[in-house]
Scaffold this active site. Structure first.
Site, PDB file in Angstrom:
ATOM      1  N   ARG A 294      51.478 -42.237  -3.796  1.00  0.00           N
ATOM      2  CA  ARG A 294      50.767 -40.971  -3.728  1.00  0.00           C
ATOM      3  C   ARG A 294      51.785 -39.850  -3.903  1.00  0.00           C
ATOM      4  NH1 ARG A 294      53.936 -39.354  -0.607  1.00  0.00           N
ATOM      5  NH2 ARG A 294      52.655 -37.508  -0.390  1.00  0.00           N
TER       6      ARG A 294
ATOM      7  N   ARG B  79      42.451 -40.640  -9.423  1.00  0.00           N
ATOM      8  CA  ARG B  79      42.406 -39.520  -8.463  1.00  0.00           C
ATOM      9  C   ARG B  79      42.248 -38.229  -9.266  1.00  0.00           C
ATOM     10  NH1 ARG B  79      46.593 -39.437  -3.618  1.00  0.00           N
ATOM     11  NH2 ARG B  79      44.953 -38.118  -2.757  1.00  0.00           N
TER      12      ARG B  79
ATOM     13  N   ASP C 295      49.813 -30.145  -5.869  1.00  0.00           N
ATOM     14  CA  ASP C 295      49.158 -31.115  -6.758  1.00  0.00           C
ATOM     15  C   ASP C 295      48.674 -30.484  -8.053  1.00  0.00           C
ATOM     16  OD1 ASP C 295      48.839 -32.207  -3.878  1.00  0.00           O
ATOM     17  OD2 ASP C 295      48.665 -33.898  -5.255  1.00  0.00           O
TER      18      ASP C 295
ATOM     19  N   ASN D 112      47.110 -27.978  -2.752  1.00  0.00           N
ATOM     20  CA  ASN D 112      48.009 -28.928  -2.084  1.00  0.00           C
ATOM     21  C   ASN D 112      47.223 -29.593  -0.950  1.00  0.00           C
ATOM     22  OD1 ASN D 112      50.630 -30.183  -1.819  1.00  0.00           O
ATOM     23  ND2 ASN D 112      50.915 -28.986   0.037  1.00  0.00           N
ATOM     24  N   LYS D 113      47.875 -30.471  -0.247  1.00  0.00           N
ATOM     25  CA  LYS D 113      47.251 -31.245   0.833  1.00  0.00           C
ATOM     26  C   LYS D 113      46.448 -30.359   1.772  1.00  0.00           C
ATOM     27  CE  LYS D 113      47.185 -34.747   1.287  1.00  0.00           C
ATOM     28  NZ  LYS D 113      46.020 -35.558   0.809  1.00  0.00           N
TER      29      LYS D 113
HETATM   30  O1  MRU Z   1      47.047 -37.301  -0.967  1.00  0.00           O
HETATM   31  P1  MRU Z   1      48.500 -37.276  -1.331  1.00  0.00           P
HETATM   32  O2  MRU Z   1      49.385 -37.906  -0.310  1.00  0.00           O
HETATM   33  O3  MRU Z   1      48.731 -37.801  -2.720  1.00  0.00           O
HETATM   34  O4  MRU Z   1      48.855 -35.737  -1.364  1.00  0.00           O
HETATM   35  C1  MRU Z   1      50.167 -35.357  -1.695  1.00  0.00           C
HETATM   36  C2  MRU Z   1      50.395 -33.912  -1.549  1.00  0.00           C
HETATM   37  O5  MRU Z   1      49.513 -33.150  -1.247  1.00  0.00           O
HETATM   38  C3  MRU Z   1      51.782 -33.418  -1.870  1.00  0.00           C
HETATM   39  O6  MRU Z   1      52.085 -32.305  -1.094  1.00  0.00           O
HETATM   40  C4  MRU Z   1      51.819 -33.012  -3.349  1.00  0.00           C
HETATM   41  O7  MRU Z   1      51.402 -34.069  -4.159  1.00  0.00           O
HETATM   42  C5  MRU Z   1      53.149 -32.567  -3.753  1.00  0.00           C
HETATM   43  S1  MRU Z   1      54.227 -33.953  -3.933  1.00  0.00           S
HETATM   44  C6  MRU Z   1      55.686 -33.538  -4.577  1.00  0.00           C
END
Ligand code: MRU
Length: 354
Positions: free
Chosen positions: A56, A95, A240, A250-251
């Site tokens: 991920r 995704r 993202d 982002n997350k």
């Molecule tokens: O759901 P995930 O774990 O794939 O989410 C990841 C994130 O939100 C990261 O902060 C983002 O991908 C940046 S990674 C360099």
């Protein structure tokens, strides 16, 4: 899909490995308790691994998908051209939010359209390896540029995992943190636990601890209180997908962190490669936000904590408006107080994306 158990010490930089015509992924769902690799030999397995979060993090997903294209070509040998589109579609459907996935697939597919059948797998493998290497180089450069913005020695908060595990190696936000710690401007890192997948507790703290960078995990709900103590200079996160106007996906939880940061006079930095910028998304409203199984919220650490019959809503990303962002750090330069004009300038100066 085979699994391999290892007893040697593995770091985040070893998470995506191409070896003996197969792709090996460090299973991030098990960290830090277990170090186990999954061996993949076709695009379907690769798509499943991305969807199920074996791997991920936006850049890591893109790199993995690029290797998935190579596996598709190898699996179908002289029929590879017929099979490619459906395998690319499968990978693209894994995704929806991390634009690096679509960026990498487009780059691989464009090359596939240009090459002769004789050496397709070898040429595409070289391209996937180049995407991987370029990502590591981009992270190193972002580390330098981002760390240069932090003038006073300070503490920082980060969210989710934007480290070596989430990229080809070194990390975006954690790259800045690694560089800042090395130069003495970052004293301590507070890592949000990042419910529901706990990327902060399980992955970010694991990476920083391995590097001997002082880290304290905080509950997501403790971030504003941590800022209120007065020793946090920056929030540093990855992304993202960044829209053309500088809005940042982002997350989930990043947006409330940015609001709290602005209230407390804490600066907010986003570190992401150019491949994370989506010029086709005019604003954050155009970014698709993934929603995952409500069970992820109703459980914690694999244990059901919600009462039977209770429902949940589980959006796994949010969008932070550009006006709350102090700096977007890319490998090709820094955009302070981002807006559409500055983002367009960055993209035109850097000759668009690869
Ligand atoms: O759901 P995930 O774990 O794939 O989410 C990841 C994130 O939100 C990261 O902060 C983002 O991908 C940046 S990674 C360099």
């Amino acid at each position: 899909m085979e699994t391999l158990f290892l007893d040697k010490i593995i770091t985040g930089d070893d998470a995506i490995v191409w070896q003996d015509d197969a792709l090996y992924l460090l299973d991030q769902r098990l960290l830090p308790a277990g170090v186990q690799f999954i061996r993949l030999t076709n695009a379907k397995q690769t798509a499943d691994a991305i969807r199920d979060m074996v791997v991920r993090g936006a850049p890591a997903i893109g790199i993995t998908a690029a290797y998935g294209v190579v596996l598709s070509v190898m699996q179908h040998s002289d029929r590879w051209r017929e099979a490619l589109q459906s395998d690319v579609d499968l990978l693209a459907a894994a995704r929806p939010t991390a634009v690096n996935l679509f960026w990498a697939l487009r780059r691989m597919q464009q090359l596939a359209n240009e090459i002769t059948d004789d050496n397709a797998a070898a040429v595409l493998l070289r391209e996937a390896q180049l995407i991987h290497q370029q990502d590591i180089a981009a992270n190193r450069r972002m580390g330098e540029l981002g760390a240069a913005l932090i003038q006073q020695p300070t503490c920082v908060i980060t969210h989710c995992n934007a480290g070596a595990l989430a990229t080809g190696g070194y990390g975006t936000a954690l790259g800045v943190i690694r560089a800042g710690f090395a130069q003495g401007s970052i004293k301590h890192v507070y890592a949000d636990e990042t419910r529901p997948w706990l990327q902060g507790t399980r992955l970010t703290a694991w990476e920083l601890h391995q590097d001997n960078i002082p880290v304290s995990v905080i509950a997501d709900v403790a971030a504003a209180a941590t800022m209120a103590r007065g020793d946090i200079g920056w929030v540093i996160v990855g992304s993202d997908r960044i829209a053309a106007n500088g809005d940042v996906a982002n997350k989930i939880g990043t947006y409330q962190l940015a609001i709290a940061a602005r209230y407390h006079g804490v600066k907010f930095m986003v570190a992401a490669p150019i491949s994370t910028i989506d010029p086709d998304a005019a604003s954050g409203a155009d970014i698709p936000v993934e929603e995952r199984d409500p069970e992820e919220v109703l459980s914690c650490g694999g244990h059901r904590v919600g009462a039977e019959g209770v429902t949940a809503w589980n959006p796994v990303f949010d969008v932070t408006p550009a006006e709350l962002v102090d700096a977007i750090v890319t490998e090709r330069g820094v955009v302070e107080a981002p807006n559409s004009e500055k983002m367009a300038e960055l993209l035109s100066e850097s000759g668009q994306r690869n």
